[in-house]
Scaffold this motif. Structure first.
Motif, PDB file in Angstrom:
ATOM      1  N   ALA A 195      -4.405   5.052   8.118  1.00 45.62           N
ATOM      2  CA  ALA A 195      -5.069   3.867   7.591  1.00 45.62           C
ATOM      3  C   ALA A 195      -5.677   3.065   8.729  1.00 45.62           C
ATOM      4  O   ALA A 195      -4.973   2.611   9.631  1.00 45.62           O
ATOM      5  CB  ALA A 195      -4.071   3.006   6.812  1.00 45.62           C
ATOM      6  N   THR A 240       0.629   4.328   7.035  1.00 44.98           N
ATOM      7  CA  THR A 240       0.146   2.976   6.739  1.00 44.98           C
ATOM      8  C   THR A 240       0.888   1.906   7.527  1.00 44.98           C
ATOM      9  O   THR A 240       0.473   0.739   7.507  1.00 44.98           O
ATOM     10  CB  THR A 240       0.290   2.656   5.237  1.00 44.98           C
ATOM     11  OG1 THR A 240       1.665   2.429   4.902  1.00 44.98           O
ATOM     12  CG2 THR A 240      -0.268   3.792   4.378  1.00 44.98           C
ATOM     13  N   ASP A 274      -7.166   0.829  -5.449  1.00 44.77           N
ATOM     14  CA  ASP A 274      -8.178   1.769  -4.980  1.00 44.77           C
ATOM     15  C   ASP A 274      -7.815   2.315  -3.604  1.00 44.77           C
ATOM     16  O   ASP A 274      -8.049   3.498  -3.317  1.00 44.77           O
ATOM     17  CB  ASP A 274      -9.552   1.100  -4.928  1.00 44.77           C
ATOM     18  CG  ASP A 274     -10.260   1.116  -6.272  1.00 44.77           C
ATOM     19  OD1 ASP A 274     -10.057   2.075  -7.039  1.00 44.77           O
ATOM     20  OD2 ASP A 274     -11.013   0.171  -6.553  1.00 44.77           O
ATOM     21  N   CYS A 275      -7.265   1.458  -2.740  1.00 45.65           N
ATOM     22  CA  CYS A 275      -6.837   1.929  -1.416  1.00 45.65           C
ATOM     23  C   CYS A 275      -5.822   3.057  -1.547  1.00 45.65           C
ATOM     24  O   CYS A 275      -5.898   4.071  -0.845  1.00 45.65           O
ATOM     25  CB  CYS A 275      -6.213   0.787  -0.617  1.00 45.65           C
ATOM     26  SG  CYS A 275      -7.385  -0.418  -0.032  1.00 45.65           S
ATOM     27  N   ALA A 305      -6.200  -3.053  -3.786  1.00 51.72           N
ATOM     28  CA  ALA A 305      -5.111  -2.253  -3.205  1.00 51.72           C
ATOM     29  C   ALA A 305      -4.871  -0.977  -4.002  1.00 51.72           C
ATOM     30  O   ALA A 305      -4.498   0.060  -3.437  1.00 51.72           O
ATOM     31  CB  ALA A 305      -3.833  -3.087  -3.140  1.00 51.72           C
ATOM     32  N   SER A 346      -9.305   0.220   9.540  1.00 50.41           N
ATOM     33  CA  SER A 346      -9.842  -1.028   8.995  1.00 50.41           C
ATOM     34  C   SER A 346     -11.307  -1.191   9.351  1.00 50.41           C
ATOM     35  O   SER A 346     -11.740  -0.803  10.452  1.00 50.41           O
ATOM     36  CB  SER A 346      -9.043  -2.214   9.558  1.00 50.41           C
ATOM     37  OG  SER A 346      -9.699  -3.435   9.322  1.00 50.41           O
ATOM     38  N   ILE A 374     -10.700   0.910   5.907  1.00 54.22           N
ATOM     39  CA  ILE A 374     -10.552   0.161   4.666  1.00 54.22           C
ATOM     40  C   ILE A 374     -11.139  -1.244   4.792  1.00 54.22           C
ATOM     41  O   ILE A 374     -10.991  -1.909   5.818  1.00 54.22           O
ATOM     42  CB  ILE A 374      -9.059   0.069   4.300  1.00 54.22           C
ATOM     43  CG1 ILE A 374      -8.460   1.484   4.190  1.00 54.22           C
ATOM     44  CG2 ILE A 374      -8.850  -0.682   3.002  1.00 54.22           C
ATOM     45  CD1 ILE A 374      -6.954   1.493   4.163  1.00 54.22           C
ATOM     46  N   ILE A 425     -13.838   3.044   3.138  1.00 57.20           N
ATOM     47  CA  ILE A 425     -13.234   2.924   1.814  1.00 57.20           C
ATOM     48  C   ILE A 425     -13.486   1.512   1.297  1.00 57.20           C
ATOM     49  O   ILE A 425     -13.013   0.526   1.868  1.00 57.20           O
ATOM     50  CB  ILE A 425     -11.721   3.203   1.850  1.00 57.20           C
ATOM     51  CG1 ILE A 425     -11.455   4.630   2.355  1.00 57.20           C
ATOM     52  CG2 ILE A 425     -11.101   2.975   0.483  1.00 57.20           C
ATOM     53  CD1 ILE A 425     -12.046   5.725   1.505  1.00 57.20           C
ATOM     54  N   HIS A 466      -6.130   7.135  -0.375  1.00 56.62           N
ATOM     55  CA  HIS A 466      -5.193   7.889   0.475  1.00 56.62           C
ATOM     56  C   HIS A 466      -4.754   9.179  -0.196  1.00 56.62           C
ATOM     57  O   HIS A 466      -4.632  10.218   0.454  1.00 56.62           O
ATOM     58  CB  HIS A 466      -3.984   7.027   0.826  1.00 56.62           C
ATOM     59  CG  HIS A 466      -4.259   5.994   1.876  1.00 56.62           C
ATOM     60  ND1 HIS A 466      -4.957   4.841   1.608  1.00 56.62           N
ATOM     61  CD2 HIS A 466      -3.962   5.945   3.198  1.00 56.62           C
ATOM     62  CE1 HIS A 466      -5.055   4.125   2.706  1.00 56.62           C
ATOM     63  NE2 HIS A 466      -4.460   4.773   3.694  1.00 56.62           N
ATOM     64  N   VAL A 490      -8.403  -5.938   2.005  1.00 53.89           N
ATOM     65  CA  VAL A 490      -7.595  -5.518   0.863  1.00 53.89           C
ATOM     66  C   VAL A 490      -7.064  -6.730   0.086  1.00 53.89           C
ATOM     67  O   VAL A 490      -6.555  -7.691   0.667  1.00 53.89           O
ATOM     68  CB  VAL A 490      -6.404  -4.654   1.320  1.00 53.89           C
ATOM     69  CG1 VAL A 490      -5.550  -4.246   0.129  1.00 53.89           C
ATOM     70  CG2 VAL A 490      -6.907  -3.420   2.054  1.00 53.89           C
ATOM     71  N   LEU A 528       0.822  -1.204   0.000  1.00 57.21           N
ATOM     72  CA  LEU A 528       0.000   0.000   0.000  1.00 57.21           C
ATOM     73  C   LEU A 528       0.861   1.261   0.000  1.00 57.21           C
ATOM     74  O   LEU A 528       0.608   2.207  -0.767  1.00 57.21           O
ATOM     75  CB  LEU A 528      -0.936  -0.006   1.202  1.00 57.21           C
ATOM     76  CG  LEU A 528      -1.888   1.192   1.334  1.00 57.21           C
ATOM     77  CD1 LEU A 528      -2.717   1.370   0.068  1.00 57.21           C
ATOM     78  CD2 LEU A 528      -2.789   1.016   2.554  1.00 57.21           C
ATOM     79  N   VAL A 537     -11.661  -4.796  -1.236  1.00 54.97           N
ATOM     80  CA  VAL A 537     -11.270  -3.580  -1.960  1.00 54.97           C
ATOM     81  C   VAL A 537      -9.898  -3.800  -2.577  1.00 54.97           C
ATOM     82  O   VAL A 537      -9.015  -4.427  -1.974  1.00 54.97           O
ATOM     83  CB  VAL A 537     -11.282  -2.349  -1.023  1.00 54.97           C
ATOM     84  CG1 VAL A 537     -10.325  -2.524   0.144  1.00 54.97           C
ATOM     85  CG2 VAL A 537     -10.969  -1.077  -1.793  1.00 54.97           C
TER      86      VAL A 537
END
Length: 322
Positions: free
Chosen positions: A111, A70, A225-226, A223, A113, A173, A246, A230, A176, A11, A221
């Motif tokens: 970040a 992160t 897009d993650c 990674a 979760s 998030i 997210i 951000h 992932v 990430l 989701v």
């Protein structure tokens, strides 16, 4: 001025590349170097976020103006060393926020979760779950040490924003999925890798670890897009809510995911498949619905670009360094 990204895993590197492509000056910080070739020219400093003096020195040397945080230990690693997980995930986050206060930095993106909401699944309604969901503080407390550390990080970020004026944004998030060794070390990464390895080998998949499966539905989701989320959070002009879900806004059953993988490996089977009554990673309750992602769209101008099928297709394809 420089953006510091703590954590040089999948990430962190994806975020760094997106920022560099936008002509931003970026430095990655991690306790170890990624495998050869995966930095691809990105600047890296060896630094542990639990080392206060080292973190402050890095911020001063690089004239850091904003931070994307992160760096964290994930559930499998925390199960092996809970104390290290608390130290890295909680004290590391506290150090980042305190550094932002003392050096009067700009935006800090943290970040988090969606596991922070898992323990409340049994009492939540069957409708998209917004960020300010209701839960019982004792009986529905976080169900893992990882989730505990993420709840702590969210509240530290909110407290530093309220009490000290630190400009914080927290991204909650979903599970992932991405390519590379780091992605495969997480619970969702181990799950999808089990299916893909079996498909490539032309044999049935076997899940020895029941925590890699889930009953009902789960939210995933990409990674990529993650990383984009951000970057959007770093740029957002008026992030009033401060905490944002997210994801894609869609949840899927294991059978649905298996069907997506079978588009590439039609004969793929699963040996002795027994889905748990609860959710992913051994959580006791099934997810009632996907997360409500409207706030991220409204305030961060972020929407996921990749569906779960898009992600599966991407994971099946051969890749170079992440």
């Amino acid at each position: 001025m420089t953006t510091l990204i703590t954590g040089a895993g999948l990430l962190g590197r994806l975020i760094a590349r997106q920022l560099v492509e936008q002509d931003e000056r970026v430095v990655l910080a991690d306790v170890r170097c990624p495998p050869p070739g995966e930095l691809d020219g990105l600047a890296l400093e060896l630094c542990d976020v639990t080392d206060w003096e080292g973190l402050c020195g890095l911020i001063k040397r690089h004239r850091v103006r904003s931070i994307v945080h992160t760096a964290a230990m994930l559930t499998p690693a925390i199960r092996r060393d809970p104390l290290a997980g608390v130290r890295v995930n909680v004290m590391g986050t506290a150090h980042v926020l305190e550094a932002a206060r003392r050096f009067e930095l700009g935006r800090v993106v943290i970040a988090s979760s969606t596991t922070v909401m898992y323990s409340a699944f049994n009492s939540l309604p069957f409708e998209p779950i917004d960020e300010d969901f209701s839960y019982r503080i004792v009986s529905e407390r976080p169900g893992s040490i990882y989730a505990v550390t993420k709840v702590a990080g969210e509240h530290l970020a909110l407290a530093y924003a309220q009490l000290h004026g630190v400009d914080t944004v927290v991204l909650r998030i979903g599970a992932v999925l991405g390519v590379g060794a780091e992605a495969a070390s997480s619970v969702p990464g181990q799950m999808i890798e089990c299916l893909l390895q079996a498909g490539r080998a032309g044999r049935p998949a076997r899940f020895e670890n029941p925590n890699l499966l889930w009953g009902g539905q789960e939210e995933f989701v990409d990674a990529r897009d993650c990383a984009a989320a951000h970057v959007a959070a770093l740029r957002a002009k008026a992030p009033i809510q401060r905490i944002y879900n997210i994801g894609t806004g869609r949840a899927h059953t294991f059978e649905e995911l298996l069907a997506m993988v079978r588009r590439h490996y039609p004969t793929l089977g699963v040996v002795d498949l027994q889905l748990p009554e609860g959710g992913l990673s051994g959580f006791p309750h099934q997810r009632p619905a996907a997360s409500d992602v409207s706030a991220a769209s409204r305030e961060l101008r972020f929407e996921a670009a990749y569906s779960l099928q898009d992600t599966v297709d991407y994971l099946v394809a051969p890749h170079g360094p992440s």
